[in-house]
Write a protein that holds these residues in place. Structure first.
Motif, PDB file in Angstrom:
ATOM      1  N   MET A   1     -47.733  -9.640  10.599  1.00 32.88           N
ATOM      2  CA  MET A   1     -48.791  -8.656  10.861  1.00 32.88           C
ATOM      3  C   MET A   1     -50.038  -8.961  10.031  1.00 32.88           C
ATOM      4  O   MET A   1     -51.169  -8.849  10.507  1.00 32.88           O
ATOM      5  N   ARG A   2     -49.829  -9.332   8.776  1.00 29.06           N
ATOM      6  CA  ARG A   2     -50.979  -9.656   7.911  1.00 29.06           C
ATOM      7  C   ARG A   2     -51.736 -10.858   8.456  1.00 29.06           C
ATOM      8  O   ARG A   2     -52.979 -10.893   8.434  1.00 29.06           O
ATOM      9  N   ARG A   3     -51.015 -11.840   8.962  1.00 25.34           N
ATOM     10  CA  ARG A   3     -51.666 -13.010   9.543  1.00 25.34           C
ATOM     11  C   ARG A   3     -52.434 -12.627  10.812  1.00 25.34           C
ATOM     12  O   ARG A   3     -53.513 -13.140  11.081  1.00 25.34           O
ATOM     13  N   GLU A   4     -51.874 -11.699  11.592  1.00 25.05           N
ATOM     14  CA  GLU A   4     -52.546 -11.249  12.795  1.00 25.05           C
ATOM     15  C   GLU A   4     -53.835 -10.510  12.450  1.00 25.05           C
ATOM     16  O   GLU A   4     -54.865 -10.680  13.123  1.00 25.05           O
ATOM     17  N   GLU A   5     -53.785  -9.696  11.399  1.00 26.66           N
ATOM     18  CA  GLU A   5     -54.979  -8.977  10.977  1.00 26.66           C
ATOM     19  C   GLU A   5     -56.064  -9.954  10.521  1.00 26.66           C
ATOM     20  O   GLU A   5     -57.250  -9.779  10.841  1.00 26.66           O
ATOM     21  N   ALA A   6     -55.665 -11.001   9.790  1.00 26.96           N
ATOM     22  CA  ALA A   6     -56.631 -12.016   9.353  1.00 26.96           C
ATOM     23  C   ALA A   6     -57.233 -12.734  10.558  1.00 26.96           C
ATOM     24  O   ALA A   6     -58.431 -13.027  10.590  1.00 26.96           O
TER      25      ALA A   6
ATOM     26  N   LEU B   1     -44.372 -11.398  16.879  1.00 31.54           N
ATOM     27  CA  LEU B   1     -42.934 -11.667  16.849  1.00 31.54           C
ATOM     28  C   LEU B   1     -42.659 -13.163  16.768  1.00 31.54           C
ATOM     29  O   LEU B   1     -41.744 -13.599  16.047  1.00 31.54           O
ATOM     30  N   ARG B   2     -43.447 -13.951  17.493  1.00 35.32           N
ATOM     31  CA  ARG B   2     -43.251 -15.397  17.449  1.00 35.32           C
ATOM     32  C   ARG B   2     -43.492 -15.936  16.044  1.00 35.32           C
ATOM     33  O   ARG B   2     -42.737 -16.791  15.552  1.00 35.32           O
ATOM     34  N   ARG B   3     -44.536 -15.434  15.388  1.00 32.81           N
ATOM     35  CA  ARG B   3     -44.806 -15.865  14.010  1.00 32.81           C
ATOM     36  C   ARG B   3     -43.687 -15.442  13.065  1.00 32.81           C
ATOM     37  O   ARG B   3     -43.277 -16.201  12.178  1.00 32.81           O
ATOM     38  N   ALA B   4     -43.202 -14.212  13.242  1.00 31.99           N
ATOM     39  CA  ALA B   4     -42.151 -13.697  12.366  1.00 31.99           C
ATOM     40  C   ALA B   4     -40.873 -14.521  12.506  1.00 31.99           C
ATOM     41  O   ALA B   4     -40.209 -14.855  11.506  1.00 31.99           O
ATOM     42  N   ILE B   5     -40.532 -14.871  13.741  1.00 37.08           N
ATOM     43  CA  ILE B   5     -39.319 -15.668  13.980  1.00 37.08           C
ATOM     44  C   ILE B   5     -39.472 -17.067  13.403  1.00 37.08           C
ATOM     45  O   ILE B   5     -38.536 -17.622  12.817  1.00 37.08           O
TER      46      ILE B   5
ATOM     47  N   LYS C   1     -48.183  -0.213  16.873  1.00 38.40           N
ATOM     48  CA  LYS C   1     -48.942   0.794  17.609  1.00 38.40           C
ATOM     49  C   LYS C   1     -50.365   0.317  17.895  1.00 38.40           C
ATOM     50  O   LYS C   1     -51.062  -0.162  17.001  1.00 38.40           O
ATOM     51  N   GLY C   2     -50.790   0.455  19.134  1.00 39.12           N
ATOM     52  CA  GLY C   2     -52.141   0.064  19.527  1.00 39.12           C
ATOM     53  C   GLY C   2     -52.302  -1.388  19.902  1.00 39.12           C
ATOM     54  O   GLY C   2     -53.371  -1.801  20.352  1.00 39.12           O
ATOM     55  N   MET C   3     -51.251  -2.191  19.728  1.00 38.51           N
ATOM     56  CA  MET C   3     -51.334  -3.616  20.055  1.00 38.51           C
ATOM     57  C   MET C   3     -51.085  -3.843  21.535  1.00 38.51           C
ATOM     58  O   MET C   3     -50.356  -3.097  22.186  1.00 38.51           O
ATOM     59  N   SER C   4     -51.656  -4.921  22.057  1.00 42.02           N
ATOM     60  CA  SER C   4     -51.394  -5.306  23.440  1.00 42.02           C
ATOM     61  C   SER C   4     -50.058  -6.042  23.509  1.00 42.02           C
ATOM     62  O   SER C   4     -49.480  -6.425  22.483  1.00 42.02           O
ATOM     63  N   HIS C   5     -49.588  -6.275  24.733  1.00 42.32           N
ATOM     64  CA  HIS C   5     -48.353  -7.033  24.918  1.00 42.32           C
ATOM     65  C   HIS C   5     -48.469  -8.419  24.287  1.00 42.32           C
ATOM     66  O   HIS C   5     -47.538  -8.887  23.622  1.00 42.32           O
ATOM     67  N   ALA C   6     -49.612  -9.069  24.495  1.00 45.37           N
ATOM     68  CA  ALA C   6     -49.806 -10.418  23.965  1.00 45.37           C
ATOM     69  C   ALA C   6     -49.825 -10.412  22.440  1.00 45.37           C
ATOM     70  O   ALA C   6     -49.294 -11.325  21.800  1.00 45.37           O
ATOM     71  N   ASP C   7     -50.446  -9.381  21.846  1.00 42.98           N
ATOM     72  CA  ASP C   7     -50.472  -9.285  20.386  1.00 42.98           C
ATOM     73  C   ASP C   7     -49.057  -9.144  19.825  1.00 42.98           C
ATOM     74  O   ASP C   7     -48.696  -9.783  18.833  1.00 42.98           O
ATOM     75  N   VAL C   8     -48.261  -8.291  20.457  1.00 40.60           N
ATOM     76  CA  VAL C   8     -46.883  -8.067  20.006  1.00 40.60           C
ATOM     77  C   VAL C   8     -46.087  -9.364  20.073  1.00 40.60           C
ATOM     78  O   VAL C   8     -45.388  -9.733  19.132  1.00 40.60           O
ATOM     79  N   GLU C   9     -46.229 -10.069  21.186  1.00 35.66           N
ATOM     80  CA  GLU C   9     -45.491 -11.321  21.348  1.00 35.66           C
ATOM     81  C   GLU C   9     -45.916 -12.359  20.313  1.00 35.66           C
ATOM     82  O   GLU C   9     -45.080 -13.086  19.766  1.00 35.66           O
ATOM     83  N   ARG C  10     -47.210 -12.418  20.012  1.00 31.52           N
ATOM     84  CA  ARG C  10     -47.696 -13.386  19.032  1.00 31.52           C
ATOM     85  C   ARG C  10     -47.154 -13.071  17.637  1.00 31.52           C
ATOM     86  O   ARG C  10     -46.732 -13.968  16.892  1.00 31.52           O
TER      87      ARG C  10
END
Length: 335
Positions: free
Chosen positions: A318-323, A294-298, A283-292
């Motif tokens: 998500m934790r890595r994205e927050e960092a 998901l790419r890390r998770a995969i 929630k609140g993330m941009s398209h690019a944030d979501v894609e990034r």
């Protein structure tokens, strides 16, 4: 499905070899499907009826090795690329999807419009925060029209030499006027900043004046797309130069589900994309944030030797994205 009467007319005209009648009835079928809000089917039928050249075929018609260059540094003012993303690859708001469907239809049926003294919209302004699909949508429009995508290199166009920026813009407009393309002016605010801003020097104001004059005089074959993350600083005279203005925002819950469906297509997982526990994470993330994320998770799933993507992989990414966001925020404060 088209009405029985139209289908009978279509088959009859086709079997009799009446090409004019076949085309007229086909157009009625397409319009009927569009009236039913079956836009994807209508677009596909239009491509079949009118024909669609691939962007690569279109590009081969022109000598792109002779791109306009900045005189002082010898840098190309445009970057040409073949667009790969199609309309099904882009998640849009209902309003933006409807607008882009209409614009594509206008360009697919340009002959009909021109016979009535009308022309398709060829100047679009995309506004909104970073990572919400502006550049992707420009690429999609180019792909759907079978045209190359030309990205104006702002770093090359803007020059420190007096008068050279306006001269570079003139070279760009002269080139795109004769070569059918979708032209993206990304970071558009660098060329169209408010002239009333007292902090700006006279050279920038002259550039804005020149750009406005070129837009007014433009009568070329390309479709122009200007994209900005800072629409609030655009000169007030800019807005009326564009046929359509599309506002891009972070995806809502329904758009998130569609985005996750696209990005996780073919990925084995232990959750459903419409699971509220999963969509709430983004929630609140941009398209690019979501894609990034998901790419890390995969990547984590693959490198750990797991066969299924799990909620744990998503939360770890998500934790890595927050960092990452925290580091970026600190650097911006320092700057």
């Amino acid at each position: 499905m088209a009405s029985g009467a139209l289908l009978r007319q279509l088959i009859k005209s086709g079997s009799e070899g009446d090409s004019d009648s076949f085309r007229r009835v086909s157009e009625k079928v397409i319009q009927e499907e569009r009236d039913k809000q079956h836009h994807l089917l209508a677009n596909d039928l239009e491509k079949i009826l009118y024909g669609r050249r691939s962007a690569s075929e279109q590009a081969k018609r022109f000598e792109f090795s002779k791109l306009p260059e900045d005189k002082e540094r010898g840098l190309a003012l445009l970057q040409i690329k073949e667009p790969l993303r199609r309309i099904d690859d882009v998640v849009l708001s209902d309003e933006n999807r409807s607008l882009l469907d209409e614009i594509l239809e206008e360009h697919h049926r340009v002959e009909i419009l021109s016979s009535h003294g009308l022309f398709p919209a060829d100047r679009l302004l995309f506004c909104g925060p970073p990572g919400c699909g502006k550049t992707l949508s420009a690429e999609m429009v180019a792909a759907e029209l079978g045209l190359p995508l030309a990205i104006v290199r702002i770093d090359s166009v803007v020059s420190s030499y007096l008068g050279e920026t306006a001269a570079n813009l003139r070279k760009v407009f002269d080139f795109i006027a004769s070569v059918p393309m979708v032209v993206l002016f990304d970071e558009f605010d660098a060329l169209a900043k408010d002239r009333a801003d007292s902090a700006e020097h006279g050279e920038l104001k002259r550039v804005v004046n020149a750009f406005l004059q070129m837009l007014d005089a433009y009568d070329g074959k390309s479709l122009l797309v200007a994209a900005t993350n800072h629409e609030g600083i655009l000169d007030s005279a800019i807005w009326r130069r564009f046929d359509e203005v599309l506002v891009f925002e972070a995806p809502n819950s329904e758009q998130l589900k569609r985005l996750l469906t696209i990005k996780l297509k073919g990925v084995r997982r232990e959750f459903e994309v419409d699971d509220s526990k999963i969509t709430c994470l983004f929630k609140g993330m941009s398209h690019a944030d979501v894609e990034r994320v998901l790419r890390r998770a995969i990547k984590e799933m693959v490198l750990s030797g797991k066969e299924f993507l799990t909620e744990r992989h998503i939360k770890s990414a998500m934790r890595r994205e927050e960092a990452r966001r925290n580091r970026v925020s600190k650097q911006e404060q320092i700057a």
